[in-house]
Design an enzyme around this catalytic site. Structure first.
Site, PDB file in Angstrom:
ATOM      1  N   LYS A  14      21.050 -32.976  31.338  1.00 25.11           N
ATOM      2  CA  LYS A  14      20.655 -33.720  32.537  1.00 25.11           C
ATOM      3  C   LYS A  14      19.778 -34.925  32.199  1.00 25.11           C
ATOM      4  O   LYS A  14      19.888 -35.962  32.847  1.00 25.11           O
ATOM      5  CB  LYS A  14      20.051 -32.827  33.620  1.00 25.11           C
ATOM      6  CG  LYS A  14      18.752 -32.153  33.308  1.00 25.11           C
ATOM      7  CD  LYS A  14      18.347 -31.254  34.476  1.00 25.11           C
ATOM      8  CE  LYS A  14      17.316 -30.231  34.092  1.00 25.11           C
ATOM      9  NZ  LYS A  14      16.121 -30.688  33.384  1.00 25.11           N
ATOM     10  N   ARG A  88      12.712 -26.765  41.433  1.00 23.50           N
ATOM     11  CA  ARG A  88      13.174 -25.694  40.553  1.00 23.50           C
ATOM     12  C   ARG A  88      13.081 -24.333  41.212  1.00 23.50           C
ATOM     13  O   ARG A  88      13.487 -23.355  40.637  1.00 23.50           O
ATOM     14  CB  ARG A  88      12.307 -25.677  39.300  1.00 23.50           C
ATOM     15  CG  ARG A  88      13.093 -26.184  38.061  1.00 23.50           C
ATOM     16  CD  ARG A  88      12.207 -26.065  36.919  1.00 23.50           C
ATOM     17  NE  ARG A  88      12.668 -26.115  35.605  1.00 23.50           N
ATOM     18  CZ  ARG A  88      12.746 -27.202  34.837  1.00 23.50           C
ATOM     19  NH1 ARG A  88      12.581 -28.384  35.343  1.00 23.50           N
ATOM     20  NH2 ARG A  88      13.046 -27.097  33.571  1.00 23.50           N
ATOM     21  N   ARG A 127      19.051 -30.681  18.916  1.00 21.66           N
ATOM     22  CA  ARG A 127      18.440 -31.562  19.907  1.00 21.66           C
ATOM     23  C   ARG A 127      17.153 -32.197  19.393  1.00 21.66           C
ATOM     24  O   ARG A 127      16.272 -31.535  18.867  1.00 21.66           O
ATOM     25  CB  ARG A 127      18.137 -30.827  21.200  1.00 21.66           C
ATOM     26  CG  ARG A 127      17.575 -31.838  22.223  1.00 21.66           C
ATOM     27  CD  ARG A 127      17.874 -31.491  23.595  1.00 21.66           C
ATOM     28  NE  ARG A 127      16.853 -30.647  24.167  1.00 21.66           N
ATOM     29  CZ  ARG A 127      16.625 -30.594  25.475  1.00 21.66           C
ATOM     30  NH1 ARG A 127      17.344 -31.318  26.308  1.00 21.66           N
ATOM     31  NH2 ARG A 127      15.700 -29.816  25.944  1.00 21.66           N
ATOM     32  N   ARG A 155      11.344 -30.851  20.467  1.00 23.42           N
ATOM     33  CA  ARG A 155      10.402 -30.445  21.510  1.00 23.42           C
ATOM     34  C   ARG A 155       9.854 -29.054  21.215  1.00 23.42           C
ATOM     35  O   ARG A 155      10.538 -28.214  20.661  1.00 23.42           O
ATOM     36  CB  ARG A 155      11.136 -30.410  22.860  1.00 23.42           C
ATOM     37  CG  ARG A 155      10.888 -31.628  23.695  1.00 23.42           C
ATOM     38  CD  ARG A 155      11.789 -31.692  24.887  1.00 23.42           C
ATOM     39  NE  ARG A 155      11.798 -30.513  25.735  1.00 23.42           N
ATOM     40  CZ  ARG A 155      12.364 -30.466  26.937  1.00 23.42           C
ATOM     41  NH1 ARG A 155      12.963 -31.554  27.422  1.00 23.42           N
ATOM     42  NH2 ARG A 155      12.374 -29.377  27.666  1.00 23.42           N
ATOM     43  N   ARG A 166      13.365 -19.813  29.472  1.00 20.70           N
ATOM     44  CA  ARG A 166      13.716 -20.880  30.420  1.00 20.70           C
ATOM     45  C   ARG A 166      15.033 -20.571  31.118  1.00 20.70           C
ATOM     46  O   ARG A 166      15.192 -20.823  32.310  1.00 20.70           O
ATOM     47  CB  ARG A 166      13.822 -22.230  29.687  1.00 20.70           C
ATOM     48  CG  ARG A 166      12.463 -22.758  29.240  1.00 20.70           C
ATOM     49  CD  ARG A 166      12.595 -23.716  28.080  1.00 20.70           C
ATOM     50  NE  ARG A 166      13.141 -24.989  28.462  1.00 20.70           N
ATOM     51  CZ  ARG A 166      13.772 -25.812  27.620  1.00 20.70           C
ATOM     52  NH1 ARG A 166      13.922 -25.469  26.357  1.00 20.70           N
ATOM     53  NH2 ARG A 166      14.238 -26.957  28.037  1.00 20.70           N
TER      54      ARG A 166
HETATM   55  P1  AMP Z   1      12.442 -29.872  31.414  1.00 19.56           P
HETATM   56  O1  AMP Z   1      12.045 -31.110  30.655  1.00 19.56           O
HETATM   57  O2  AMP Z   1      12.993 -30.153  32.781  1.00 19.56           O
HETATM   58  O3  AMP Z   1      13.350 -28.971  30.592  1.00 19.56           O
HETATM   59  O4  AMP Z   1      11.104 -29.043  31.661  1.00 19.56           O
HETATM   60  C1  AMP Z   1      10.311 -28.593  30.583  1.00 19.56           C
HETATM   61  C2  AMP Z   1       9.270 -27.586  31.086  1.00 19.56           C
HETATM   62  O5  AMP Z   1       8.406 -28.223  32.042  1.00 19.56           O
HETATM   63  C3  AMP Z   1       9.829 -26.377  31.819  1.00 19.56           C
HETATM   64  O6  AMP Z   1      10.228 -25.336  30.929  1.00 19.56           O
HETATM   65  C4  AMP Z   1       8.627 -25.961  32.666  1.00 19.56           C
HETATM   66  O7  AMP Z   1       7.648 -25.320  31.876  1.00 19.56           O
HETATM   67  C5  AMP Z   1       8.042 -27.310  33.080  1.00 19.56           C
HETATM   68  N1  AMP Z   1       8.622 -27.831  34.349  1.00 19.56           N
HETATM   69  C6  AMP Z   1       9.411 -28.918  34.495  1.00 19.56           C
HETATM   70  N2  AMP Z   1       9.739 -29.116  35.781  1.00 19.56           N
HETATM   71  C7  AMP Z   1       9.128 -28.104  36.471  1.00 19.56           C
HETATM   72  C8  AMP Z   1       9.103 -27.743  37.838  1.00 19.56           C
HETATM   73  N3  AMP Z   1       9.770 -28.431  38.771  1.00 19.56           N
HETATM   74  N4  AMP Z   1       8.363 -26.654  38.206  1.00 19.56           N
HETATM   75  C9  AMP Z   1       7.680 -25.942  37.283  1.00 19.56           C
HETATM   76  N5  AMP Z   1       7.680 -26.213  35.959  1.00 19.56           N
HETATM   77  C10 AMP Z   1       8.401 -27.290  35.553  1.00 19.56           C
END
Ligand code: AMP
Length: 213
Positions: A14, A88, A127, A155, A166
Site C-alpha cells: 500500500k 485500522r 523489503r 524497518r 501485525r
Molecule cells: P504501517 O506503516 O501502516 O505498517 O504501520 C506501522 C505500525 O504503526 C503499525 O504496526 C502500528 O504499530 C502503528 N500504526 C500505524 N497506523 C496505525 C493506526 N491507524 N492505529 C494504530 N496503530 C497504527
C-alpha cells in the site's frame, strides 16, 4: 476533490501504491505509520513508548493516532488526500467520520488490496525503506541507496515475529472494516498479488469510474 483510503494487510504494497498515486495523480498521502515512526524518534517518554510499540507490531492507542492525523490534516488541508494505514479499527472509523464531518468532507472510495498471507510472508526479507524519503523497495541483492541518495534500511518491524503480530491484528481488528465499507458501497477490491503497475492501473480505472462521473 477525492478522498481515498488504502486498506490492506502489512507488506501488501500500500505504501508503494500511495507513492505512485502521489507522483502520478497528485494525491497527498498520509501514512499514520510514517507519522508514528517520526514521533517515535522524539527523545521524550512518548517517543520511547512509541518506538517499543512499533517494534512489537502492536497497535498504537487511538487517541495518539487521531491527534497526529488531525495535526497533519491541519497542515495539508482536505483536498485529494489518501489515507494509508488509517482507519485500522471500527472506533477509528467513527473518529474519522467525526473529523471529516467537522470539515464538511467525506471519504469517496476505499481500496482493499487483497493479498494472501503466504505472499506477504515472502516479501519480508527483501523489503527496504529509504531512511531519507520513505520510498519502499523490494531488493534482491544489496542495493544500498535510494534514487534520492538516501540509505536503504530495514524497518524495525519487518521480521517474522512482528509480522505475525501485525497480521493477527489485521485479521481481528482491521478486516471488519472491509465489510463495513462494503456495506456503505465505498469498497473496491483490488488483486494485490499482481505486479505493482497492474495494481496501480486497477486502482486508477476504479477511481475514474467512481469519481469522474
Ligand atoms: P504501517 O506503516 O501502516 O505498517 O504501520 C506501522 C505500525 O504503526 C503499525 O504496526 C502500528 O504499530 C502503528 N500504526 C500505524 N497506523 C496505525 C493506526 N491507524 N492505529 C494504530 N496503530 C497504527
Amino acid at each position: 476533490m477525492t478522498r481515498i483510503i488504502l486498506l490492506a494487510p502489512p507488506l501488501s504494497g500500500k505504501g508503494t501504491q500511495a507513492q505512485l498515486l502521489k507522483e502520478r495523480c497528485g494525491f497527498v498521502p498520509i501514512s499514520t505509520g510514517d507519522l508514528l515512526r517520526r514521533a517515535s524518534t522524539s527523545l521524550d517518554e512518548e517517543g520511547r513508548q512509541l518506538a517499543k510499540i512499533l517494534a512489537s507490531g502492536e497497535l498504537v492507542s487511538d487517541d495518539i493516532v487521531i491527534r497526529l492525523l488531525s495535526a497533519r490534516l491541519e497542515e495539508i488541508g482536505m483536498e485529494k488526500i489518501l489515507l494509508d494505514g488509517f482507519p485500522r479499527n471500527l472506533h477509528q472509523v467513527e473518529l474519522l467520520d467525526e473529523l471529516l464531518q467537522s470539515k464538511n468532507a467525506s471519504i469517496d472510495v476505499v481500496f482493499f488490496l487483497d493479498v494472501p498471507k503466504e505472499i506477504l510472508l515472502s516479501r519480508i526479507e527483501g523489503r527496504r525503506v529509504c531512511a531519507c524519503c520513505g520510498k519502499i523497495y523490494q531488493v534482491t541483492k544489496d542495493e544500498q541507496r535510494c534514487t534520492c541518495g538516501g540509505e536503504l534500511i530495514t524497518r524495525s518491524d519487518d521480521n517474522v515475529s512482528s509480522f505475525e503480530a501485525r497480521y493477527q491484528q489485521y485479521l481481528e481488528i482491521t478486516m471488519p472494516l472491509v465489510s463495513y465499507y462494503s456495506s456503505c458501497g465505498k469498497l473496491v477490491r483490488i488483486d494485490g498479488c499482481q505486479e505493482k503497475e497492474e495494481v496501480y492501473q486497477d486502482i486508477l480505472k476504479a477511481l475514474k469510474e467512481r469519481c469522474e462521473q
